[in-house]
Design a protein around this motif. Structure first.
Motif, PDB file in Angstrom:
ATOM      1  N   SER A 157       0.846  -1.185   0.000  1.00 41.47           N
ATOM      2  CA  SER A 157       0.000   0.000   0.000  1.00 41.47           C
ATOM      3  C   SER A 157       0.886   1.241   0.000  1.00 41.47           C
ATOM      4  O   SER A 157       1.973   1.235   0.563  1.00 41.47           O
ATOM      5  N   PRO A 158       0.410   2.341  -0.595  1.00 44.30           N
ATOM      6  CA  PRO A 158       1.198   3.574  -0.570  1.00 44.30           C
ATOM      7  C   PRO A 158       1.221   4.268   0.791  1.00 44.30           C
ATOM      8  O   PRO A 158       1.959   5.238   0.979  1.00 44.30           O
ATOM      9  N   ALA A 159       0.463   3.792   1.761  1.00 45.51           N
ATOM     10  CA  ALA A 159       0.452   4.411   3.094  1.00 45.51           C
ATOM     11  C   ALA A 159       1.827   4.288   3.741  1.00 45.51           C
ATOM     12  O   ALA A 159       2.475   3.239   3.665  1.00 45.51           O
ATOM     13  N   LEU A 160       2.273   5.350   4.389  1.00 43.52           N
ATOM     14  CA  LEU A 160       3.588   5.374   5.027  1.00 43.52           C
ATOM     15  C   LEU A 160       3.770   4.209   5.987  1.00 43.52           C
ATOM     16  O   LEU A 160       4.821   3.567   6.003  1.00 43.52           O
ATOM     17  N   ARG A 161       2.761   3.912   6.812  1.00 40.77           N
ATOM     18  CA  ARG A 161       2.882   2.833   7.793  1.00 40.77           C
ATOM     19  C   ARG A 161       3.117   1.482   7.130  1.00 40.77           C
ATOM     20  O   ARG A 161       3.826   0.631   7.665  1.00 40.77           O
ATOM     21  N   CYS A 162       2.545   1.274   5.950  1.00 45.69           N
ATOM     22  CA  CYS A 162       2.778   0.027   5.206  1.00 45.69           C
ATOM     23  C   CYS A 162       4.183   0.000   4.626  1.00 45.69           C
ATOM     24  O   CYS A 162       4.863  -1.032   4.660  1.00 45.69           O
ATOM     25  N   GLN A 163       4.625   1.126   4.085  1.00 49.80           N
ATOM     26  CA  GLN A 163       5.984   1.193   3.551  1.00 49.80           C
ATOM     27  C   GLN A 163       7.011   0.940   4.652  1.00 49.80           C
ATOM     28  O   GLN A 163       7.989   0.203   4.445  1.00 49.80           O
ATOM     29  N   GLN A 164       6.804   1.525   5.815  1.00 53.86           N
ATOM     30  CA  GLN A 164       7.729   1.311   6.933  1.00 53.86           C
ATOM     31  C   GLN A 164       7.720  -0.151   7.369  1.00 53.86           C
ATOM     32  O   GLN A 164       8.763  -0.701   7.737  1.00 53.86           O
ATOM     33  N   THR A 165       6.559  -0.780   7.328  1.00 50.56           N
ATOM     34  CA  THR A 165       6.454  -2.203   7.658  1.00 50.56           C
ATOM     35  C   THR A 165       7.203  -3.031   6.621  1.00 50.56           C
ATOM     36  O   THR A 165       8.016  -3.894   6.953  1.00 50.56           O
ATOM     37  N   LEU A 215       9.603  -2.256   4.652  1.00 53.83           N
ATOM     38  CA  LEU A 215      11.052  -2.057   4.696  1.00 53.83           C
ATOM     39  C   LEU A 215      11.742  -3.071   5.604  1.00 53.83           C
ATOM     40  O   LEU A 215      12.897  -3.432   5.384  1.00 53.83           O
ATOM     41  N   ARG A 216      11.044  -3.552   6.615  1.00 56.81           N
ATOM     42  CA  ARG A 216      11.620  -4.507   7.565  1.00 56.81           C
ATOM     43  C   ARG A 216      11.762  -5.908   6.971  1.00 56.81           C
ATOM     44  O   ARG A 216      12.413  -6.761   7.553  1.00 56.81           O
ATOM     45  N   PHE A 217      11.165  -6.139   5.802  1.00 58.78           N
ATOM     46  CA  PHE A 217      11.365  -7.401   5.080  1.00 58.78           C
ATOM     47  C   PHE A 217      12.708  -7.373   4.358  1.00 58.78           C
ATOM     48  O   PHE A 217      13.224  -8.396   3.948  1.00 58.78           O
ATOM     49  N   GLU A 218      13.261  -6.180   4.228  1.00 57.41           N
ATOM     50  CA  GLU A 218      14.589  -5.934   3.673  1.00 57.41           C
ATOM     51  C   GLU A 218      14.761  -6.423   2.239  1.00 57.41           C
ATOM     52  O   GLU A 218      15.817  -6.921   1.853  1.00 57.41           O
ATOM     53  N   ARG A 219      13.692  -6.276   1.460  1.00 57.76           N
ATOM     54  CA  ARG A 219      13.749  -6.527   0.022  1.00 57.76           C
ATOM     55  C   ARG A 219      12.945  -5.417  -0.640  1.00 57.76           C
ATOM     56  O   ARG A 219      12.148  -4.744   0.002  1.00 57.76           O
ATOM     57  N   GLY A 220      13.147  -5.237  -1.913  1.00 60.08           N
ATOM     58  CA  GLY A 220      12.402  -4.199  -2.611  1.00 60.08           C
ATOM     59  C   GLY A 220      10.916  -4.486  -2.633  1.00 60.08           C
ATOM     60  O   GLY A 220      10.488  -5.626  -2.476  1.00 60.08           O
ATOM     61  N   PHE A 221      10.122  -3.436  -2.816  1.00 62.56           N
ATOM     62  CA  PHE A 221       8.678  -3.614  -2.922  1.00 62.56           C
ATOM     63  C   PHE A 221       8.105  -2.631  -3.927  1.00 62.56           C
ATOM     64  O   PHE A 221       8.720  -1.618  -4.250  1.00 62.56           O
ATOM     65  N   LYS A 222       6.920  -2.966  -4.396  1.00 59.81           N
ATOM     66  CA  LYS A 222       6.219  -2.154  -5.381  1.00 59.81           C
ATOM     67  C   LYS A 222       4.996  -1.537  -4.714  1.00 59.81           C
ATOM     68  O   LYS A 222       4.188  -2.246  -4.109  1.00 59.81           O
ATOM     69  N   LEU A 223       4.852  -0.207  -4.835  1.00 64.75           N
ATOM     70  CA  LEU A 223       3.678   0.482  -4.295  1.00 64.75           C
ATOM     71  C   LEU A 223       2.523   0.378  -5.281  1.00 64.75           C
ATOM     72  O   LEU A 223       2.714   0.591  -6.474  1.00 64.75           O
ATOM     73  N   LEU A 224       1.343   0.065  -4.758  1.00 63.84           N
ATOM     74  CA  LEU A 224       0.157  -0.058  -5.603  1.00 63.84           C
ATOM     75  C   LEU A 224      -1.028   0.655  -4.985  1.00 63.84           C
ATOM     76  O   LEU A 224      -1.379   0.393  -3.823  1.00 63.84           O
ATOM     77  N   GLU A 225      -1.651   1.531  -5.746  1.00 63.50           N
ATOM     78  CA  GLU A 225      -2.882   2.193  -5.298  1.00 63.50           C
ATOM     79  C   GLU A 225      -3.987   1.177  -5.028  1.00 63.50           C
ATOM     80  O   GLU A 225      -4.856   1.416  -4.197  1.00 63.50           O
ATOM     81  N   ALA A 226      -3.948   0.047  -5.713  1.00 62.73           N
ATOM     82  CA  ALA A 226      -4.962  -1.004  -5.532  1.00 62.73           C
ATOM     83  C   ALA A 226      -4.932  -1.580  -4.119  1.00 62.73           C
ATOM     84  O   ALA A 226      -5.852  -2.303  -3.727  1.00 62.73           O
ATOM     85  N   LEU A 227      -3.899  -1.252  -3.329  1.00 60.26           N
ATOM     86  CA  LEU A 227      -3.779  -1.745  -1.960  1.00 60.26           C
ATOM     87  C   LEU A 227      -3.962  -0.642  -0.919  1.00 60.26           C
ATOM     88  O   LEU A 227      -3.805  -0.879   0.273  1.00 60.26           O
ATOM     89  N   ALA A 228      -4.300   0.557  -1.373  1.00 58.48           N
ATOM     90  CA  ALA A 228      -4.506   1.693  -0.465  1.00 58.48           C
ATOM     91  C   ALA A 228      -5.708   1.433   0.447  1.00 58.48           C
ATOM     92  O   ALA A 228      -6.553   0.585   0.152  1.00 58.48           O
ATOM     93  N   PRO A 229      -5.800   2.157   1.567  1.00 56.09           N
ATOM     94  CA  PRO A 229      -6.956   1.995   2.446  1.00 56.09           C
ATOM     95  C   PRO A 229      -8.261   2.172   1.664  1.00 56.09           C
ATOM     96  O   PRO A 229      -8.368   3.037   0.797  1.00 56.09           O
ATOM     97  N   GLY A 230      -9.222   1.318   1.983  1.00 62.46           N
ATOM     98  CA  GLY A 230     -10.538   1.408   1.359  1.00 62.46           C
ATOM     99  C   GLY A 230     -10.687   0.633   0.066  1.00 62.46           C
ATOM    100  O   GLY A 230     -11.793   0.560  -0.473  1.00 62.46           O
ATOM    101  N   GLN A 231      -9.625   0.034  -0.429  1.00 63.30           N
ATOM    102  CA  GLN A 231      -9.727  -0.763  -1.655  1.00 63.30           C
ATOM    103  C   GLN A 231     -10.368  -2.113  -1.334  1.00 63.30           C
ATOM    104  O   GLN A 231     -10.425  -2.535  -0.180  1.00 63.30           O
ATOM    105  N   SER A 232     -10.793  -2.817  -2.353  1.00 60.19           N
ATOM    106  CA  SER A 232     -11.529  -4.069  -2.166  1.00 60.19           C
ATOM    107  C   SER A 232     -10.607  -5.283  -2.109  1.00 60.19           C
ATOM    108  O   SER A 232      -9.469  -5.249  -2.589  1.00 60.19           O
ATOM    109  N   ALA A 233     -11.148  -6.352  -1.556  1.00 57.91           N
ATOM    110  CA  ALA A 233     -10.433  -7.629  -1.563  1.00 57.91           C
ATOM    111  C   ALA A 233     -10.209  -8.093  -2.999  1.00 57.91           C
ATOM    112  O   ALA A 233      -9.164  -8.673  -3.309  1.00 57.91           O
ATOM    113  N   ALA A 234     -11.164  -7.825  -3.872  1.00 59.14           N
ATOM    114  CA  ALA A 234     -11.021  -8.213  -5.281  1.00 59.14           C
ATOM    115  C   ALA A 234      -9.835  -7.498  -5.926  1.00 59.14           C
ATOM    116  O   ALA A 234      -9.073  -8.116  -6.682  1.00 59.14           O
ATOM    117  N   SER A 235      -9.636  -6.215  -5.604  1.00 60.25           N
ATOM    118  CA  SER A 235      -8.495  -5.499  -6.182  1.00 60.25           C
ATOM    119  C   SER A 235      -7.181  -6.047  -5.632  1.00 60.25           C
ATOM    120  O   SER A 235      -6.190  -6.136  -6.357  1.00 60.25           O
TER     121      SER A 235
END
Length: 156
Positions: free
Chosen positions: A53-61, A63-83
């Motif tokens: 998710s693009p939310a800062l708290r998700c990005q900070q979380t 980062l602790r996996f210590e691998r790259g990640f891709k930000l997706l609006e489809a995972l932002a707060p309020g999005q659906s399980a289908a997305s």
């Protein structure tokens, strides 16, 4: 396919003038993310796709996996399980997918995939649900729970 749904760790409460997407992890949340990130890193292969998710708290979380990640609006707060499931390419992705996101979307995805009664299940802050798809034959896919891990029990 392996689908790991990781709820962001504990974040600060909303303050006046602070956008929801800008909420940061608390000190406790940083610890939760560290414990769970280490637990997941020991178990997931290097080619795991990490979607966040693009939310800062998700990005900070994430980062602790210590691998790259891709930000997706489809995972932002309020999005659906289908997305979420579409973004993760469930059940056809060729490698494990780790999604770092929010309630209630993560819980709705778990409930849908496991065919639970009700529309959602609760996922604790910082916890991860690891699901696998299994082909039951005749093109029928079934989701099974491989692991459910809280950050506190992931501590070394």
């Amino acid at each position: 396919m392996d689908l790991i749904l990781w709820r962001h760790a504990e974040a600060e409460e909303g303050r006046t003038g602070l956008a929801d997407l800008d909420r940061a992890l608390t000190r406790r949340g940083e610890e939760q993310a560290k414990w769970m990130g280490a637990w997941l890193s020991r178990r997931l292969p290097d080619d795991t796709l990490v979607l966040c998710s693009p939310a800062l708290r998700c990005q900070q979380t994430a980062l602790r996996f210590e691998r790259g990640f891709k930000l997706l609006e489809a995972l932002a707060p309020g999005q659906s399980a289908a997305s979420l499931m579409e973004a993760a390419q469930w059940p056809s992705a060729q490698r494990p997918v780790l999604v770092v996101g929010h309630q209630p979307t993560l819980g709705e995805a778990v409930a849908k995939l496991l065919r639970m009664q009700g529309s959602s299940c609760y996922i604790r802050k910082g916890a991860a649900w690891w699901l696998q798809s299994r082909d039951r034959g005749n093109g029928v896919q079934q989701a099974i729970v491989w692991a459910v891990q809280s950050p506190e029990t992931a501590r070394d």
